[in-house]
Design an enzyme around this catalytic site. Structure first.
Site, PDB file in Angstrom:
ATOM      1  N   LYS A  80       1.036  -1.814   0.104  1.00  0.00           N
ATOM      2  CA  LYS A  80      -0.059   0.034   0.019  1.00  0.00           C
ATOM      3  C   LYS A  80       0.837   1.160  -0.032  1.00  0.00           C
ATOM      4  CE  LYS A  80      -4.302   1.950   0.292  1.00  0.00           C
ATOM      5  NZ  LYS A  80      -3.395   2.808  -0.572  1.00  0.00           N
TER       6      LYS A  80
ATOM      7  N   LYS B   7       4.275   1.511   8.949  1.00  0.00           N
ATOM      8  CA  LYS B   7       3.552   2.716   9.585  1.00  0.00           C
ATOM      9  C   LYS B   7       2.092   1.842   9.097  1.00  0.00           C
ATOM     10  CE  LYS B   7       3.571   6.711   6.726  1.00  0.00           C
ATOM     11  NZ  LYS B   7       2.750   7.496   5.182  1.00  0.00           N
TER      12      LYS B   7
ATOM     13  N   LYS C 286       5.280   2.136  -3.151  1.00  0.00           N
ATOM     14  CA  LYS C 286       5.425   3.377  -2.926  1.00  0.00           C
ATOM     15  C   LYS C 286       6.065   3.263  -4.534  1.00  0.00           C
ATOM     16  CE  LYS C 286       4.703   7.626  -1.336  1.00  0.00           C
ATOM     17  NZ  LYS C 286       3.446   7.525  -0.490  1.00  0.00           N
TER      18      LYS C 286
ATOM     19  N   THR D  20      -5.771  12.976   6.192  1.00  0.00           N
ATOM     20  CA  THR D  20      -3.687  13.256   6.328  1.00  0.00           C
ATOM     21  C   THR D  20      -4.354  14.344   7.093  1.00  0.00           C
ATOM     22  OG1 THR D  20      -2.932  12.037   4.479  1.00  0.00           O
ATOM     23  CG2 THR D  20      -1.654  12.900   5.815  1.00  0.00           C
TER      24      THR D  20
ATOM     25  N   ASN E 296      -2.215  19.080  -0.160  1.00  0.00           N
ATOM     26  CA  ASN E 296      -3.540  18.739   0.698  1.00  0.00           C
ATOM     27  C   ASN E 296      -2.981  18.344   2.070  1.00  0.00           C
ATOM     28  OD1 ASN E 296      -4.607  16.773   1.511  1.00  0.00           O
ATOM     29  ND2 ASN E 296      -4.831  15.803  -0.587  1.00  0.00           N
TER      30      ASN E 296
ATOM     31  N   SER F 132      -7.737   5.200   3.447  1.00  0.00           N
ATOM     32  CA  SER F 132      -7.491   4.597   2.165  1.00  0.00           C
ATOM     33  C   SER F 132      -7.919   2.960   2.281  1.00  0.00           C
ATOM     34  CB  SER F 132      -6.129   4.466   1.577  1.00  0.00           C
ATOM     35  OG  SER F 132      -5.461   4.898   1.022  1.00  0.00           O
TER      36      SER F 132
HETATM   37  P1  NAD Z   1       0.544  18.256  -2.091  1.00  0.00           P
HETATM   38  O1  NAD Z   1       1.230  18.028  -3.556  1.00  0.00           O
HETATM   39  O2  NAD Z   1      -0.480  18.538  -1.702  1.00  0.00           O
HETATM   40  O3  NAD Z   1       1.838  19.286  -1.543  1.00  0.00           O
HETATM   41  C1  NAD Z   1       2.905  19.953  -1.381  1.00  0.00           C
HETATM   42  C2  NAD Z   1       3.342  21.007  -0.718  1.00  0.00           C
HETATM   43  O4  NAD Z   1       4.701  21.263  -0.353  1.00  0.00           O
HETATM   44  C3  NAD Z   1       3.259  21.919  -1.363  1.00  0.00           C
HETATM   45  O5  NAD Z   1       2.255  23.016  -1.577  1.00  0.00           O
HETATM   46  C4  NAD Z   1       3.993  22.192  -2.325  1.00  0.00           C
HETATM   47  O6  NAD Z   1       4.986  23.848  -2.557  1.00  0.00           O
HETATM   48  C5  NAD Z   1       5.255  22.981  -1.456  1.00  0.00           C
HETATM   49  N1  NAD Z   1       6.515  22.098  -1.300  1.00  0.00           N
HETATM   50  C6  NAD Z   1       7.190  21.314  -2.479  1.00  0.00           C
HETATM   51  N2  NAD Z   1       8.592  21.412  -2.284  1.00  0.00           N
HETATM   52  C7  NAD Z   1       8.463  22.127  -1.648  1.00  0.00           C
HETATM   53  C8  NAD Z   1       9.857  22.925  -0.823  1.00  0.00           C
HETATM   54  N3  NAD Z   1      10.865  22.467  -1.445  1.00  0.00           N
HETATM   55  N4  NAD Z   1       9.655  23.756   0.367  1.00  0.00           N
HETATM   56  C9  NAD Z   1       8.817  24.316   1.030  1.00  0.00           C
HETATM   57  N5  NAD Z   1       7.124  23.878   0.364  1.00  0.00           N
HETATM   58  C10 NAD Z   1       7.727  22.536  -1.256  1.00  0.00           C
HETATM   59  O7  NAD Z   1       1.810  16.623  -1.472  1.00  0.00           O
HETATM   60  P2  NAD Z   1       1.287  16.405  -0.043  1.00  0.00           P
HETATM   61  O8  NAD Z   1       0.132  15.277   0.413  1.00  0.00           O
HETATM   62  O9  NAD Z   1       0.385  16.975   0.957  1.00  0.00           O
HETATM   63  O10 NAD Z   1       2.386  16.235   0.381  1.00  0.00           O
HETATM   64  C11 NAD Z   1       2.733  16.863   1.359  1.00  0.00           C
HETATM   65  C12 NAD Z   1       3.570  15.291   2.147  1.00  0.00           C
HETATM   66  O11 NAD Z   1       2.648  14.701   3.295  1.00  0.00           O
HETATM   67  C13 NAD Z   1       4.789  14.328   1.354  1.00  0.00           C
HETATM   68  O12 NAD Z   1       5.688  14.276   2.141  1.00  0.00           O
HETATM   69  C14 NAD Z   1       3.551  13.210   1.506  1.00  0.00           C
HETATM   70  O13 NAD Z   1       5.007  11.387   1.131  1.00  0.00           O
HETATM   71  C15 NAD Z   1       3.722  13.808   2.862  1.00  0.00           C
HETATM   72  N6  NAD Z   1       1.825  12.332   2.608  1.00  0.00           N
HETATM   73  C16 NAD Z   1       0.920  12.641   2.255  1.00  0.00           C
HETATM   74  C17 NAD Z   1      -0.085  12.132   2.786  1.00  0.00           C
HETATM   75  C18 NAD Z   1      -1.604  12.482   1.152  1.00  0.00           C
HETATM   76  O14 NAD Z   1      -2.643  11.469   1.710  1.00  0.00           O
HETATM   77  N7  NAD Z   1      -1.685  13.462   0.534  1.00  0.00           N
HETATM   78  C19 NAD Z   1       0.301  10.670   3.434  1.00  0.00           C
HETATM   79  C20 NAD Z   1       0.637  10.727   4.119  1.00  0.00           C
HETATM   80  C21 NAD Z   1       2.046  10.922   3.618  1.00  0.00           C
END
Ligand code: NAD
Length: 437
Positions: free
Chosen positions: A77, A101, A113, A197, A228, A365
């Site tokens: 997953k 996790k 992944k 999340t 997100n 999920s």
């Molecule tokens: P997303 O694409 O919606 O948002 C990513 C954000 O990070 C954006 O605002 C982008 O502008 C910013 N960003 C990118 N590069 C950057 C940098 N160098 N410095 C600062 N900001 C930067 O992604 P997301 O889904 O919000 O995921 C963010 C983190 O959370 C990731 O590490 C992801 O693995 C983790 N995560 C997400 C989920 C999920 O369900 N979406 C679940 C678990 C973990």
């Protein structure tokens, strides 16, 4: 890579760094050598090339990966990331974290992944669709609702998940909703998945901070990453009364010591794609007093709570000595490397790890996968109630392990996940298992 008698030298840097956390946890748990050996390597790693017809008629070939780290406790997953810096090493590390996790949250999944080396901001919507469908063409035999299940991650979203599920179903000649989670509601998505999340992280924060006598109104928060996860969490914290004083995206951040009006900042970013400190009434937005800051500055602001919610390796040995926050909640995966972790620990900064804090996404999920298989869909209230129960129960268990062993929360989280993984691997048959049964 965990050092065992027969282990070769670690092949990768990110994964090797991720594995150091595990080595620390091994001191507090008895686990068979066979299980450790199994968890030292990703089970399967697939690298594919994806030909995409671009809007101008040219053909561009992208590189993609899918890694299944371990599937002892259930099908793999994990999300799919679109980013120029994606590498096999990064995808393997993310799959490793997913393994722990899912075990930590007691979900019937292993860890996986995926990712594509691409800057999706430079592609048209139609090109992103062809790329997403093309990725599934190449990995279709490697995934499935009982093999490995996809989900959104950085720069992928529910629309992309819908395309991927549709493509997989076309290839298999059978509607197969359970192969992807994080889909649009109209294609079998779950209520609450889009915010899961952030909602899960919010439940953890709400449970933990009172243990340190922090009350929302007196607690300042800085959040790196306004996507997100980060933006939704910022809004939840704002509505709960926390002082969210700084937020940033890939272009940089804004800082207002008296607190930002997060719904206005979000609305403005949605409309103009720009991060501005604004206060909006209806359609009129006024700029409020603030300072523009870099992403690096945000990490060292004098705040109570720091929430990295962007990418991995943001806090390293270079900037860890300058971090001033008292509590860090990792919403991004792997934002703190192991050297920085030691520094923060020694400085008495409490770090709440990714495998616990951001597990709300994979938990809902799981709910989506269950609903797809049953064909019976839950209300938002049911989803959030079950999410809250799961997050608070497992957070309490991790907290108790930390208190009992007098160890940091990250190590306690790994101990908790490792115990479940070790038991499952042993039950399949290991030397220790046969000697004691
Ligand atoms: P997303 O694409 O919606 O948002 C990513 C954000 O990070 C954006 O605002 C982008 O502008 C910013 N960003 C990118 N590069 C950057 C940098 N160098 N410095 C600062 N900001 C930067 O992604 P997301 O889904 O919000 O995921 C963010 C983190 O959370 C990731 O590490 C992801 O693995 C983790 N995560 C997400 C989920 C999920 O369900 N979406 C679940 C678990 C973990």
């Amino acid at each position: 890579m965990i050092a065992t008698k027969n282990s070769p030298k670690p092949a990768t840097s990110l994964l090797a760094d991720a594995s150091k956390r595990l080595e620390k946890a091994l001191k507090y748990i008895s686990i068979s050598e066979d299980a450790i050996a199994r968890l030292s390597y990703p089970k399967a790693s697939l690298s594919v090339s994806i030909p995409v017809r671009m809007d101008n008629g040219s053909l561009q070939v992208f590189t993609g990966y899918r890694v299944r780290y371990d599937d002892t406790r259930g099908p793999g997953k994990g999300g799919v990331r679109y980013h120029p810096n994606v590498s096999l090493d990064e995808v393997q590390s993310l799959a490793f974290w997913m393994t722990f996790k899912c075990a930590l949250l007691d979900l019937p999944f292993g860890g996986a992944k995926g990712g594509i080396i691409v800057n999706p901001k430079k592609l048209s919507k139609a090109e992103v669709e062809r790329l997403s469908r093309g990725y599934v063409n190449e990995i279709a035999d490697f995934i499935g609702p009982d093999i490995d299940i996809l989900a959104p991650d950085v720069y992928t979203n529910s629309t992309i998940m819908g395309w991927m599920m549709d493509r997989y179903s076309t290839i298999k000649r059978q509607l197969t909703r359970g192969v992807v989670t994080g889909k649009p509601l109209s294609l079998g998505g779950s209520q609450g998945r889009d915010k899961a999340t952030a909602t899960g992280a919010f439940y953890v924060i709400q449970m933990i901070l009172p243990k340190f006598n922090c009350i929302p109104q007196d607690t300042t928060v800085a959040i790196q990453g306004f996507g997100n996860a980060g933006a939704t969490l910022a809004e939840l914290l704002f509505h709960a009364g926390y002082q969210v004083v700084a937020v940033s995206d890939s272009k940089g951040g804004i800082y207002a010591p008296s607190g930002l009006d997060i719904p206005s900042v979000r609305e403005h970013k949605y409309r103009s794609r720009e991060m501005k400190a604004v206060y909006c009434r209806d359609t009129v937005c006024d700029i409020v007093e603030h300072r523009t800051i870099s992403n690096q500055e945000l990490l060292t602001l004098d705040v109570d709570v720091l929430i990295p919610a962007a990418l991995e390796n943001q806090i390293t040995a270079d900037n860890a000595p300058d971090v001033k926050a008292k509590y860090i909640f990792e919403v991004a995966n792997g934002p703190i490397d192991s050297a920085a972790d030691e520094i923060l620990n020694n400085r008495g900064i409490e770090v709440f790890p990714d495998i616990l804090v951001n597990a709300g996404g994979v938990t809902v999920s799981h709910f989506e996968w269950v609903q797809n298989r049953n064909g019976w869909y839950w209300t938002l209230e049911e989803v959030n109630q079950r999410l809250k129960e799961k997050m608070t129960a497992e957070t309490q268990k991790v907290w108790d392990i930390a208190q009992t062993n007098q160890i940091d929360i990250r190590t306690a989280a790994y101990v908790h996940g490792l115990k479940r993984l070790g038991e499952a691997i042993d039950a399949k048959g290991t030397r220790d298992y046969y000697n004691t049964n």
